[in-house]
Design a protein around this motif. Structure first.
Motif, mmCIF file in Angstrom:
data_model
loop_
_atom_site.group_PDB
_atom_site.id
_atom_site.type_symbol
_atom_site.label_atom_id
_atom_site.label_comp_id
_atom_site.label_asym_id
_atom_site.label_seq_id
_atom_site.Cartn_x
_atom_site.Cartn_y
_atom_site.Cartn_z
ATOM 1 N N ALA A 5 6.633 6.798 7.826
ATOM 2 C CA ALA A 5 7.243 8.105 7.602
ATOM 3 C C ALA A 5 8.291 7.983 6.508
ATOM 4 O O ALA A 5 9.159 7.097 6.567
ATOM 5 N N LEU A 6 8.229 8.879 5.510
ATOM 6 C CA LEU A 6 9.162 8.860 4.386
ATOM 7 C C LEU A 6 9.939 10.173 4.324
ATOM 8 O O LEU A 6 9.354 11.255 4.452
ATOM 9 N N ARG A 7 11.239 10.042 4.131
ATOM 10 C CA ARG A 7 12.097 11.202 3.905
ATOM 11 C C ARG A 7 13.049 10.850 2.765
ATOM 12 O O ARG A 7 13.596 9.757 2.727
ATOM 13 N N GLY A 8 13.199 11.768 1.820
ATOM 14 C CA GLY A 8 14.024 11.473 0.656
ATOM 15 C C GLY A 8 13.438 10.360 -0.192
ATOM 16 O O GLY A 8 14.165 9.643 -0.884
ATOM 17 N N GLY A 9 12.128 10.190 -0.118
ATOM 18 C CA GLY A 9 11.460 9.152 -0.893
ATOM 19 C C GLY A 9 11.586 7.756 -0.322
ATOM 20 O O GLY A 9 11.116 6.797 -0.931
ATOM 21 N N GLU A 10 12.208 7.607 0.861
ATOM 22 C CA GLU A 10 12.429 6.299 1.466
ATOM 23 C C GLU A 10 11.844 6.252 2.878
ATOM 24 O O GLU A 10 11.838 7.263 3.589
ATOM 25 N N PRO A 11 11.349 5.075 3.302
ATOM 26 C CA PRO A 11 10.804 4.963 4.664
ATOM 27 C C PRO A 11 11.903 5.066 5.717
ATOM 28 O O PRO A 11 12.977 4.470 5.564
ATOM 29 N N VAL A 12 11.635 5.830 6.756
ATOM 30 C CA VAL A 12 12.607 5.976 7.844
ATOM 31 C C VAL A 12 12.047 5.500 9.183
ATOM 32 O O VAL A 12 12.803 5.305 10.136
ATOM 33 N N SER B 291 0.824 -1.203 0.000
ATOM 34 C CA SER B 291 0.000 0.000 0.000
ATOM 35 C C SER B 291 0.860 1.255 0.000
ATOM 36 O O SER B 291 0.626 2.194 -0.779
ATOM 37 N N TYR B 292 1.892 1.281 0.840
ATOM 38 C CA TYR B 292 2.773 2.452 0.894
ATOM 39 C C TYR B 292 3.504 2.640 -0.431
ATOM 40 O O TYR B 292 3.689 3.773 -0.899
ATOM 41 N N GLU B 293 3.913 1.543 -1.039
ATOM 42 C CA GLU B 293 4.613 1.624 -2.318
ATOM 43 C C GLU B 293 3.699 2.205 -3.390
ATOM 44 O O GLU B 293 4.111 3.057 -4.188
ATOM 45 N N TYR B 294 2.450 1.760 -3.405
ATOM 46 C CA TYR B 294 1.502 2.263 -4.402
ATOM 47 C C TYR B 294 1.251 3.757 -4.213
ATOM 48 O O TYR B 294 1.264 4.533 -5.179
ATOM 49 N N ILE B 295 1.018 4.181 -2.970
ATOM 50 C CA ILE B 295 0.763 5.601 -2.711
ATOM 51 C C ILE B 295 1.974 6.437 -3.096
ATOM 52 O O ILE B 295 1.845 7.507 -3.716
ATOM 53 N N THR B 296 3.172 5.967 -2.767
ATOM 54 C CA THR B 296 4.385 6.709 -3.112
ATOM 55 C C THR B 296 4.522 6.858 -4.623
ATOM 56 O O THR B 296 4.834 7.948 -5.132
ATOM 57 N N GLU B 297 4.290 5.788 -5.361
ATOM 58 C CA GLU B 297 4.359 5.860 -6.825
ATOM 59 C C GLU B 297 3.299 6.811 -7.380
ATOM 60 O O GLU B 297 3.558 7.571 -8.325
ATOM 61 N N THR B 298 2.100 6.772 -6.810
ATOM 62 C CA THR B 298 1.020 7.637 -7.282
ATOM 63 C C THR B 298 1.357 9.107 -7.049
ATOM 64 O O THR B 298 1.087 9.965 -7.903
ATOM 65 N N LEU B 299 1.941 9.400 -5.902
ATOM 66 C CA LEU B 299 2.354 10.778 -5.629
ATOM 67 C C LEU B 299 3.352 11.249 -6.684
ATOM 68 O O LEU B 299 3.238 12.368 -7.214
ATOM 69 N N GLN C 286 3.742 10.124 -9.725
ATOM 70 C CA GLN C 286 3.059 10.270 -11.007
ATOM 71 C C GLN C 286 2.256 11.573 -11.070
ATOM 72 O O GLN C 286 2.060 12.137 -12.147
ATOM 73 N N ASP C 287 1.819 12.043 -9.919
ATOM 74 C CA ASP C 287 1.050 13.291 -9.855
ATOM 75 C C ASP C 287 1.942 14.521 -9.704
ATOM 76 O O ASP C 287 1.451 15.622 -9.434
ATOM 77 N N GLY C 288 3.257 14.333 -9.843
ATOM 78 C CA GLY C 288 4.170 15.464 -9.843
ATOM 79 C C GLY C 288 4.712 15.870 -8.493
ATOM 80 O O GLY C 288 5.382 16.904 -8.381
ATOM 81 N N VAL C 289 4.452 15.078 -7.452
ATOM 82 C CA VAL C 289 4.983 15.395 -6.120
ATOM 83 C C VAL C 289 6.455 14.990 -6.067
ATOM 84 O O VAL C 289 6.815 13.865 -6.425
ATOM 85 N N ASP C 290 7.304 15.898 -5.614
ATOM 86 C CA ASP C 290 8.723 15.596 -5.449
ATOM 87 C C ASP C 290 8.895 14.891 -4.104
ATOM 88 O O ASP C 290 9.217 15.509 -3.091
ATOM 89 N N THR C 291 8.690 13.573 -4.116
ATOM 90 C CA THR C 291 8.752 12.819 -2.863
ATOM 91 C C THR C 291 10.147 12.830 -2.252
ATOM 92 O O THR C 291 10.296 12.664 -1.036
ATOM 93 N N ASP C 292 11.173 13.047 -3.075
ATOM 94 C CA ASP C 292 12.541 13.104 -2.548
ATOM 95 C C ASP C 292 12.767 14.352 -1.705
ATOM 96 O O ASP C 292 13.642 14.363 -0.833
#
Length: 402
Positions: free
Chosen positions: A215-222, A182-190, A192-198
């Motif tokens: 919690a994600l920082r730099g696009g990775e779970p921490v 679920s977290y992987e899907y949401i991260t990918e969707t963000l 795709q929608d132009g969010v700079d997850t990094d």
């Protein structure tokens, strides 16, 4: 002309959720459904098309997962469109310390997964039963296991640790984290929608019958709310969430409860069901006028608020909060109650947008963007299986690499 398709399976102790996708690099859902009450009277089989229109809804009796899968595979063969099933993807809750990505099913992998059953006793037996049923019914098919723990595999060292003596870590006792698909899907969707997850500090709250936050920082779970087991963190439908281990010692020493009694209590009798004495279903509790039901909802929201604030400590701040899962996506009331009073973190929800079920529900100009998004673990599984097929083409008839 036949079309190659991927079957995704999410096997529960008495259920089998499934979906059929095209075997393309970007899989498209064609059919989905569920078989409920496997091994019990009045087994129920339901199938919906790509428009979510129910086309089959029938009772029956299916004694085990083998029978349920045979029923499902027979139904697939009778579907219109000349579908050619080439692979099956499974949601597997626990991959242990060694599985950091989806894996093709092999005898060695299955042996390793069976040894992990004590780490997730509620989920692993049915997950493995689904794999075994496919091997027995269609041994020619490629099977791919997709692990909920993989997303969290590279958590920072401190986030993986427990306070037990170091020697116990050698036995695999560490914090893992779950709901990774679920977290992987949401991260990918963000993304795709132009969010700079990094560039953002993000918390994703997967709230459903099972519930956790990551919690994600730099696009990775921490950091995550769950840890060694699926019991930790938030209270859930029937699971405790965080619990003082001294309570377990007391119940065993003073009440004479056995290990099996304790396991049943922690996994099946607690959480929303235990506190309310009424139901594990959040919608039932929200519509109830009973005081214990209201208290169960209050407790859930209070604990979610605490976990959310805790995760901001690991992030050093917060830019985006995403609610997902059955409760997180659909319950405006629960989202609003969790966010209430968190203005000091920059979380401010716009009531109208929240009640209307818009994607962005935070106030304009708020420091933290708050969203409600649908997750799709089945599509994430299908993507992983499609990637395996691209690198290792399989002959449908022989199950060998082409």
């Amino acid at each position: 002309m036949t079309e190659q398709v991927i079957l995704t399976l999410n096997a529960g102790s008495s259920s089998l959720k499934f979906a059929l996708f095209t075997a393309a690099s970007q899989p498209k859902r064609l059919w989905s459904g569920a078989i409920d009450r496997i091994g019990m009277p009045n087994t129920h089989y339901q199938l919906s098309d790509a428009r979510h229109t129910v086309v089959v809804d029938e009772p029956g009796h299916l004694g085990d997962h083998d029978m349920a899968l045979t029923r499902l595979l027979g139904a697939i063969e009778s579907l219109p469109g000349g579908l050619d099933l080439v692979a099956v993807g499974h949601r597997v809750v626990h991959g242990g310390p060694d599985c950091d990505c989806p894996k093709r099913v092999t005898p060695a992998l299955l042996a390793r997964l069976r040894r992990l059953t004590p780490l997730a006793p509620l989920h692993m037996p049915p997950n493995l039963a689904g794999i075994d049923a496919v091997r027995k019914t269609r041994p020619d098919l490629l099977q791919v296991t997709c692990f909920d723990t993989s997303f969290h595999h590279d958590l920072p060292h401190l986030a993986r640790m427990t306070p037990l003596p170091r020697a116990y870590a050698d036995d695999g006792i560490r914090r893992y984290g779950f709901h990774g698909l679920s977290y992987e899907y949401i991260t990918e969707t963000l993304r795709q929608d132009g969010v700079d997850t990094d560039a953002e500090r993000i918390i994703i709250a997967h709230l459903g019958n099972g519930a956790s936050m990551a919690a994600l920082r730099g696009g990775e779970p921490v950091e995550t709310s769950m840890g060694f087991s699926t019991l930790a963190g938030l209270p859930m439908g029937t699971r405790t969430g965080d619990l003082d281990p001294g309570i377990i010692l007391f119940l065993m020493q003073e009440k004479g409860m056995s290990v099996d009694d304790i396991a049943d209590l922690l996994y099946h009798q607690s959480g929303l069901l235990g506190v309310s004495g009424l139901s594990r279903n959040m919608q039932d509790l929200l519509s109830s006028h009973e005081a214990p039901a209201a208290e169960a909802v209050d407790y859930f929201c209070y604990q979610a608020k605490l976990q959310l604030a805790r995760l901001t400590g690991a992030l050093g701040g917060l830019n985006r909060l995403v609610f997902t899962g059955g409760i997180g996506e659909n319950s405006a009331e629960i989202r609003g109650r969790i966010c209430a009073g968190l203005g000091y973190l920059g979380i401010e929800v716009e009531s109208g947008a929240n009640k209307a079920g818009q994607t962005v529900i935070s106030k304009s100009g708020a420091r933290v963007i708050v969203e409600a998004r649908a997750t799709d673990e089945e599509k994430m599984i299908a993507r992983h299986v499609a990637a395996q097929l691209a690198f290792h083409p399989v002959s449908h008839r022989t199950g060998t690499e082409g």
